[in-house]
Scaffold this motif. Structure first.
Motif, PDB file in Angstrom:
ATOM      1  N   ALA A 358      47.594  22.809  33.001  1.00  0.00           N
ATOM      2  CA  ALA A 358      48.739  23.251  33.806  1.00  0.00           C
ATOM      3  C   ALA A 358      48.926  24.758  33.680  1.00  0.00           C
ATOM      4  CB  ALA A 358      49.994  22.508  33.365  1.00  0.00           C
ATOM      5  N   ILE A 359      48.751  25.294  32.471  1.00  0.00           N
ATOM      6  CA  ILE A 359      48.897  26.744  32.283  1.00  0.00           C
ATOM      7  C   ILE A 359      47.757  27.476  32.982  1.00  0.00           C
ATOM      8  CG2 ILE A 359      48.898  28.591  30.561  1.00  0.00           C
ATOM      9  CD1 ILE A 359      50.133  26.547  28.596  1.00  0.00           C
ATOM     10  N   LEU A 360      46.545  26.932  32.901  1.00  0.00           N
ATOM     11  CA  LEU A 360      45.391  27.585  33.531  1.00  0.00           C
ATOM     12  C   LEU A 360      45.531  27.669  35.043  1.00  0.00           C
ATOM     13  CD1 LEU A 360      42.400  26.130  31.458  1.00  0.00           C
ATOM     14  CD2 LEU A 360      43.141  28.521  31.554  1.00  0.00           C
ATOM     15  N   THR A 361      46.216  26.700  35.653  1.00  0.00           N
ATOM     16  CA  THR A 361      46.374  26.766  37.112  1.00  0.00           C
ATOM     17  C   THR A 361      47.200  27.986  37.532  1.00  0.00           C
ATOM     18  OG1 THR A 361      48.316  25.305  37.010  1.00  0.00           O
ATOM     19  CG2 THR A 361      46.178  24.272  37.430  1.00  0.00           C
ATOM     20  N   LEU A 362      48.013  28.510  36.583  1.00  0.00           N
ATOM     21  CA  LEU A 362      48.780  29.714  36.903  1.00  0.00           C
ATOM     22  C   LEU A 362      47.870  30.927  37.086  1.00  0.00           C
ATOM     23  CD1 LEU A 362      51.731  29.317  34.351  1.00  0.00           C
ATOM     24  CD2 LEU A 362      51.754  28.804  36.803  1.00  0.00           C
ATOM     25  N   THR A 363      46.643  30.825  36.625  1.00  0.00           N
ATOM     26  CA  THR A 363      45.709  31.947  36.771  1.00  0.00           C
ATOM     27  C   THR A 363      44.970  31.910  38.101  1.00  0.00           C
ATOM     28  OG1 THR A 363      43.839  30.772  35.727  1.00  0.00           O
ATOM     29  CG2 THR A 363      45.361  31.967  34.270  1.00  0.00           C
ATOM     30  N   TYR A 364      45.301  30.953  38.979  1.00  0.00           N
ATOM     31  CA  TYR A 364      44.596  30.883  40.253  1.00  0.00           C
ATOM     32  C   TYR A 364      44.841  32.140  41.090  1.00  0.00           C
ATOM     33  CZ  TYR A 364      43.189  29.512  44.930  1.00  0.00           C
ATOM     34  OH  TYR A 364      42.589  29.494  46.171  1.00  0.00           O
ATOM     35  N   VAL A 365      46.107  32.544  41.193  1.00  0.00           N
ATOM     36  CA  VAL A 365      46.413  33.749  41.980  1.00  0.00           C
ATOM     37  C   VAL A 365      45.735  34.979  41.386  1.00  0.00           C
ATOM     38  CG1 VAL A 365      48.251  35.292  42.759  1.00  0.00           C
ATOM     39  CG2 VAL A 365      48.540  32.813  42.944  1.00  0.00           C
ATOM     40  N   PRO A 366      45.798  35.207  40.041  1.00  0.00           N
ATOM     41  CA  PRO A 366      45.006  36.317  39.486  1.00  0.00           C
ATOM     42  C   PRO A 366      43.516  36.219  39.803  1.00  0.00           C
ATOM     43  CG  PRO A 366      46.629  35.606  37.880  1.00  0.00           C
ATOM     44  CD  PRO A 366      46.702  34.636  39.022  1.00  0.00           C
ATOM     45  N   PHE A 367      42.961  34.999  39.789  1.00  0.00           N
ATOM     46  CA  PHE A 367      41.557  34.818  40.169  1.00  0.00           C
ATOM     47  C   PHE A 367      41.328  35.325  41.593  1.00  0.00           C
ATOM     48  CE2 PHE A 367      40.283  31.745  36.759  1.00  0.00           C
ATOM     49  CZ  PHE A 367      39.046  32.299  36.503  1.00  0.00           C
ATOM     50  N   VAL A 368      42.240  34.982  42.512  1.00  0.00           N
ATOM     51  CA  VAL A 368      42.087  35.391  43.905  1.00  0.00           C
ATOM     52  C   VAL A 368      42.034  36.906  44.012  1.00  0.00           C
ATOM     53  CG1 VAL A 368      43.224  35.453  46.163  1.00  0.00           C
ATOM     54  CG2 VAL A 368      43.163  33.316  44.861  1.00  0.00           C
ATOM     55  N   PHE A 369      43.028  37.565  43.416  1.00  0.00           N
ATOM     56  CA  PHE A 369      43.088  39.016  43.559  1.00  0.00           C
ATOM     57  C   PHE A 369      41.962  39.704  42.797  1.00  0.00           C
ATOM     58  CE2 PHE A 369      47.405  38.118  45.005  1.00  0.00           C
ATOM     59  CZ  PHE A 369      47.463  38.976  46.098  1.00  0.00           C
ATOM     60  N   HIS A 370      41.526  39.133  41.683  1.00  0.00           N
ATOM     61  CA  HIS A 370      40.412  39.744  40.952  1.00  0.00           C
ATOM     62  C   HIS A 370      39.128  39.656  41.768  1.00  0.00           C
ATOM     63  CE1 HIS A 370      38.446  41.317  37.357  1.00  0.00           C
ATOM     64  NE2 HIS A 370      37.470  40.457  37.581  1.00  0.00           N
ATOM     65  N   HIS A 371      38.852  38.510  42.364  1.00  0.00           N
ATOM     66  CA  HIS A 371      37.644  38.360  43.179  1.00  0.00           C
ATOM     67  C   HIS A 371      37.691  39.280  44.394  1.00  0.00           C
ATOM     68  CE1 HIS A 371      35.398  35.281  41.114  1.00  0.00           C
ATOM     69  NE2 HIS A 371      36.438  34.472  41.060  1.00  0.00           N
ATOM     70  N   PHE A 372      38.853  39.369  45.036  1.00  0.00           N
ATOM     71  CA  PHE A 372      38.959  40.237  46.209  1.00  0.00           C
ATOM     72  C   PHE A 372      38.886  41.715  45.812  1.00  0.00           C
ATOM     73  CE2 PHE A 372      39.915  36.444  48.407  1.00  0.00           C
ATOM     74  CZ  PHE A 372      39.830  36.701  49.769  1.00  0.00           C
ATOM     75  N   PHE A 373      39.400  42.044  44.642  1.00  0.00           N
ATOM     76  CA  PHE A 373      39.266  43.405  44.133  1.00  0.00           C
ATOM     77  C   PHE A 373      37.791  43.757  43.959  1.00  0.00           C
ATOM     78  CE2 PHE A 373      38.482  45.602  40.026  1.00  0.00           C
ATOM     79  CZ  PHE A 373      38.819  46.893  40.418  1.00  0.00           C
ATOM     80  N   LEU A 374      37.009  42.827  43.434  1.00  0.00           N
ATOM     81  CA  LEU A 374      35.575  43.078  43.267  1.00  0.00           C
ATOM     82  C   LEU A 374      34.906  43.268  44.624  1.00  0.00           C
ATOM     83  CD1 LEU A 374      34.677  40.477  40.481  1.00  0.00           C
ATOM     84  CD2 LEU A 374      35.318  42.875  40.226  1.00  0.00           C
ATOM     85  N   ALA A 375      35.246  42.412  45.598  1.00  0.00           N
ATOM     86  CA  ALA A 375      34.621  42.517  46.916  1.00  0.00           C
ATOM     87  C   ALA A 375      34.989  43.836  47.593  1.00  0.00           C
ATOM     88  CB  ALA A 375      35.041  41.333  47.791  1.00  0.00           C
ATOM     89  N   VAL A 376      36.268  44.200  47.549  1.00  0.00           N
ATOM     90  CA  VAL A 376      36.712  45.451  48.170  1.00  0.00           C
ATOM     91  C   VAL A 376      36.047  46.643  47.487  1.00  0.00           C
ATOM     92  CG1 VAL A 376      38.701  46.968  48.487  1.00  0.00           C
ATOM     93  CG2 VAL A 376      38.891  44.538  49.026  1.00  0.00           C
ATOM     94  N   SER A 377      35.946  46.599  46.160  1.00  0.00           N
ATOM     95  CA  SER A 377      35.313  47.692  45.421  1.00  0.00           C
ATOM     96  C   SER A 377      33.851  47.838  45.811  1.00  0.00           C
ATOM     97  CB  SER A 377      35.427  47.449  43.912  1.00  0.00           C
ATOM     98  OG  SER A 377      36.779  47.413  43.499  1.00  0.00           O
ATOM     99  N   ARG A 378      33.157  46.722  45.980  1.00  0.00           N
ATOM    100  CA  ARG A 378      31.747  46.785  46.380  1.00  0.00           C
ATOM    101  C   ARG A 378      31.612  47.386  47.782  1.00  0.00           C
ATOM    102  NH1 ARG A 378      28.730  43.595  42.662  1.00  0.00           N
ATOM    103  NH2 ARG A 378      29.883  41.843  41.761  1.00  0.00           N
ATOM    104  N   VAL A 379      32.457  46.929  48.709  1.00  0.00           N
ATOM    105  CA  VAL A 379      32.371  47.435  50.085  1.00  0.00           C
ATOM    106  C   VAL A 379      32.682  48.927  50.137  1.00  0.00           C
ATOM    107  CG1 VAL A 379      33.391  47.279  52.385  1.00  0.00           C
ATOM    108  CG2 VAL A 379      32.893  45.194  51.110  1.00  0.00           C
TER     109      VAL A 379
END
Length: 865
Positions: A358-379
């Motif tokens: 249940a606590i780990l599911t709270l990290t879903y939104v951070p996962f989203v923004f971290h992955h998108f941060f990586l994609a934006v940084s690469r582009v």
């Protein structure tokens, strides 16, 4: 029935008009994102399902020691193979979209480099195991099994790079095919080995994996060859020259992202226990399954936007919509059902890690923004900075896990990790959101020395029509010159510098830019072109404006010889607002005064209010209001090279309206003259052998009829549904179809869907490019636009009587096979304009069709009955 008032006709490039397919049309521009991200997610699902089946079968046909030996080997293959990729896969995703030739030379080079690096890593792994870790040495088995392991490590690295190359080529379904074959082949081989009278060892199990890799790659090679995708397969190390730094940066970022996640189970085991790690690993795998969505969407985003950076904003918007709109509700469900989910794996797992999940599911939104941060940084070529950030972020997560586990239990450990990831999200989210919401800076204004005092954002319906323009040409007139028109505009700017007619149009940033007096005095010289007092060709004036590229002028004017040609962006308005502007500018120029146009009232909520009034309180209308007729599917046909050559042909008649009304009274009482004109024009095309598409057409209609009392829209408020009258050559059929369509209010739904898409993904400031080919035998796709009566222009300083007046209404865009008929009436005279591409249809034929409509519409219609 009320006359259909409409404006600029042309659907882009011959496609269906905006809004005609509702939600599907809204998502059509992101097929690449959906297709490739979907194939990556499908790959994860398939490999996970078949992987579970593989290890279940292995556990029943081989000894525990053999399964342990094989699982250790597969883990080594995955870890060392991933490290051995050396950033080659992400480098290919970045570079392949910009390479026109030699793509496969670069891919094959990267495959060999990754294979070599992984081989070195595999040899080092074997050496370390033999020298310092006896348990790993024992797990590797004999010399043949060890050699097979090193081979598997190299092949795994190469296929991982190959899969990412497929993503870089936007051929995600091909990597899905390879992984599906790999999953099936290794499972089938395991089943065949189980039938043999031998005792399975870890070496035999590992062999099924290696054979599956080889066989699936061979199948992929065959599919690529059949599609003609292979241009060359000559590995050349020289192709990596200049790419070394970028590759190392990508590798740093990949490892900084991958290794901390891989090391977390080790931290749990070290500070808690193996039993706690078993439960944690299971919970973490559930979270990883959720994180698959943002991970794959972000990877595809990187692949798509690397080849089209202008698309980054819209792709990030759509990606966030998918991940947050679709994934977040699922994460919340997992949080609520954490205990039942963990109970699937056993009571001990649920008791130990249900709260942790249940606590780990709270990290879903951070996962989203971290992955998108990586994609934006690469582009954006900020890979090194993102890599350094990820190194510190990964170290912080591991330290947090160590601290939490050392001072508490599993729940404390994951809480500390979640806190660190939340801090990471706070740091990287602004970078992602800036791509979505940051204003686009218009550098052209500064470059031209224009002083922009303030800006006003375009409304959604203004943005929807931004790529389109509309031309009104009138004359001959007296007392109207270019200088007088400029003076009228300068006067309007002095009275109201924020009026849209005297503002600058920022297409990229979707804003009205308001200039100071000095800047506008220079600006208006370009906005109004003086053609001199001599005779001019009014048709040529229209064609000249049609040919001009779209720029920052919301109002562009040619004046000379007593004629005025006015090109207005549809973001400014449609027929009503444009006629008001045209009338006031000409009158002000004639009278030598400043133009006076009341500022528009921006009713931003007018559309949703009108939709709610039409449908919200009337559920019985929902079915009709949400179903849209679709244009017929165009069957493949032989094509020829083609180039755009937009042109217009015009005609007018002071007698034909009386003839139409006489015919109507006898044969079709109640039918509008616009329906008669549309049917007569279609009949003329048929008679002249142009074979128009008679299954239906696009009819432009004004949606102001649905607005509340006292609500006015000075900008564009029209829509063009595709309708299917029983006969396009029968006025009564057209009349009934239009009347039924307007009764449904579907126009409002189309507009709501279109503006919803724009809100999420943005809107282009320019139309899409035209195609390079067209059907050898094009079939006219018809668009009809009736602008009603223009009698408000009667008091202009005309130099001739009504029969000799020019009053043209012409769009500036049409599809390759499109023909747009625009009609209007002024003082009893019917004015017709046909817009089309001279590179598709013979202008003389279209001119002849208009003449036939003006001379004998009744005869054309009766001949088709």
């Amino acid at each position: 029935m009320t006359e259909v008032t409409a404006l600029d006709a042309a659907p882009r490039q011959g496609t269906a008009p905006p809004g005609e397919r509702g939600v599907l049309a809204s998502l059509r521009g992101h097929v690449d994102l959906f297709l490739n991200a979907g194939s990556l997610m499908a790959t994860t699902l398939i490999t996970s399902a078949f992987g579970f089946a593989y290890w279940w079968v292995a556990a029943h046909v081989a000894s525990p020691s053999a399964v342990g030996q094989a699982s250790a080997a597969v883990s080594a293959m995955t870890l060392i193979g991933t490290i051995g990729m050396f950033g080659m896969g992400t480098m290919l995703i970045s570079d392949l979209p910009s390479i026109s030739r030699g793509k496969w030379d670069l891919i094959s080079t990267c495959l060999l480099v990754a294979g070599a690096a992984a081989t070195v890593g595999g040899v080092l792994y074997v050496a370390v195991a033999h020298l310092w870790i006896p348990s790993l040495q024992q797990a590797m088995g004999g010399v043949p099994a060890t050699a097979l392991l090193v081979t598997g490590i190299a092949l795994n690295a190469m296929t991982l790079v190959l899969d990412e190359a497929m993503v870089g080529l936007l051929q995600g379904p091909l990597q899905l095919m390879r992984n599906a074959w790999f999953s099936v082949i290794k499972l089938v081989l395991l089943g065949l080995l189980a039938l043999l009278p031998i005792t399975l060892t870890g070496g035999e199990l590992l062999l099924t994996w290696v054979a599956g890799v080889v066989a699936s790659t061979a199948i992929l090679h065959g599919a690529i060859r059949r599609r003609g995708m292979l241009d060359s397969l000559r590995p050349r190390v020289s192709l990596l020259r200049g790419r070394g730094r970028a590759t190392l940066d990508h590798n740093l970022l990949n490892l900084a992202t991958y290794l901390p996640r891989a090391a977390l189970p080790l931290i749990v085991t070290a500070v808690l226990s193996a039993e706690a790690n078993a439960a944690f690993y299971t919970a973490f795998m559930v979270l990883s399954f959720l994180a698959m969505v943002p991970g794959n969407v972000a990877l595809t985003l990187f692949a798509v936007a690397s080849g089209d950076r202008a698309a980054l904003r819209s792709k990030v918007r759509m990606g966030l919509l998918i991940c947050l709109g679709g994934g977040l509700p699922v994460a919340l469900v997992v949080m609520v059902l954490a205990h039942p989910i963990m109970s699937v794996f056993g009571k001990q797992y649920a008791d130990t890690a249900d709260t942790a999940l249940a606590i780990l599911t709270l990290t879903y939104v951070p996962f989203v923004f971290h992955h998108f941060f990586l994609a934006v940084s690469r582009v954006q070529n900020r890979v090194r900075g993102a890599g350094i950030f990820s190194v510190f972020a990964g170290a912080a997560e591991l330290l947090a896990a160590w601290w939490g586990g050392s001072h508490g239990d599993l729940n404390d450990l994951v809480t500390w990790v979640a806190v660190v990831m939340a801090i990471e999200a706070v740091l990287v989210a602004p970078i992602v959101l800036k791509v979505v919401f940051a204003p686009v800076v218009d550098e052209t204004a500064m470059a031209e020395g224009v002083n922009v005092m303030s800006t006003t954002s375009l409304t959604l319906h203004e943005r929807a029509w931004l790529p389109l323009e509309y031309i009104r040409t009138v004359g001959p007139l007296t007392g109207v010159t270019a200088d007088r028109l400029r003076a009228a505009l300068v006067g309007l700017h002095t009275a109201d510098a924020t009026h849209r007619a005297v503002s600058r149009l920022d297409r990229a940033g979707a804003k009205w830019q308001h200039m100071d007096a000095a800047s506008f005095a220079t600006y208006v010289l370009d906005a109004v072109t003086d053609l001199g007092p001599g005779p001019v060709d009014f048709d040529e004036m229209t064609r000249r404006l049609q040919a001009e590229p779209r720029a920052h002028h919301p109002v562009r004017i040619l004046a000379g010889g007593g004629y005025v040609a006015l090109k207005v962006s549809h973001a400014y308005g449609d027929a009503g607002p444009v006629n008001t502007l045209l009338h006031e500018l000409i009158q002000a120029a004639n009278e030598g005064r400043a133009a006076r146009i009341a500022p528009s009232v921006r009713h931003r909520a007018a559309l949703p209010k009108a939709w709610w009034k039409q449908f919200g309180l009337h559920p019985d209308r929902w079915k009709a209001g949400l179903s849209f007729p679709k244009p017929p599917h165009q069957a493949p046909a032989p094509t020829r090279p083609w180039r755009a050559d937009l042109t217009v042909r015009t005609a007018r008649s002071a007698l034909v309206l009386a003839d139409m009304r006489s015919w109507r009274d006898e044969y079709a009482p109640g039918v509008t003259t616009s329906a008669i004109t549309f049917a007569a024009f279609t009949s003329a095309l048929v008679e002249l052998g142009l074979r128009p598409d008679l299954t239906g057409g696009t009819f432009l209609a004004d949606a102001r009829r649905y607005l509340g009392k006292g609500v006015s829209i000075d900008s564009n408020f029209c829509m063009g549904p595709y309708l299917r009258p029983a006969s396009l050559t029968d006025p009564l059929s057209i009349h009934r179809t239009l009347k039924a369509e307007l009764a449904t209010g579907r126009l409002l739904t189309m507009m709501v869907l279109r503006e919803g898409k724009i809100m999420l993904t943005g809107a282009p400031g320019m139309p899409d490019p035209f195609p390079a080919e067209i059907a050898v035998e094009p079939q006219p796709r018809l668009t009809f636009s009736n602008q009603g009566r223009h009698d408000m222009l009667s008091d202009l300083p005309w130099a001739v009587d009504a029969t000799g007046r020019i009053n043209q209404s012409v769009p500036t865009l049409n599809g390759p096979e499109g023909i747009t008929l625009t009609t209007s009436e002024m003082n009893g005279v019917l004015h017709l304009e046909a817009t089309f591409h001279a590179s598709t249809y013979d202008p003389q034929l279209l001119e002849r069709a208009l003449d036939l409509v003006c001379s004998d519409p009744a005869g054309l219609i009766m001949a088709r009955r």
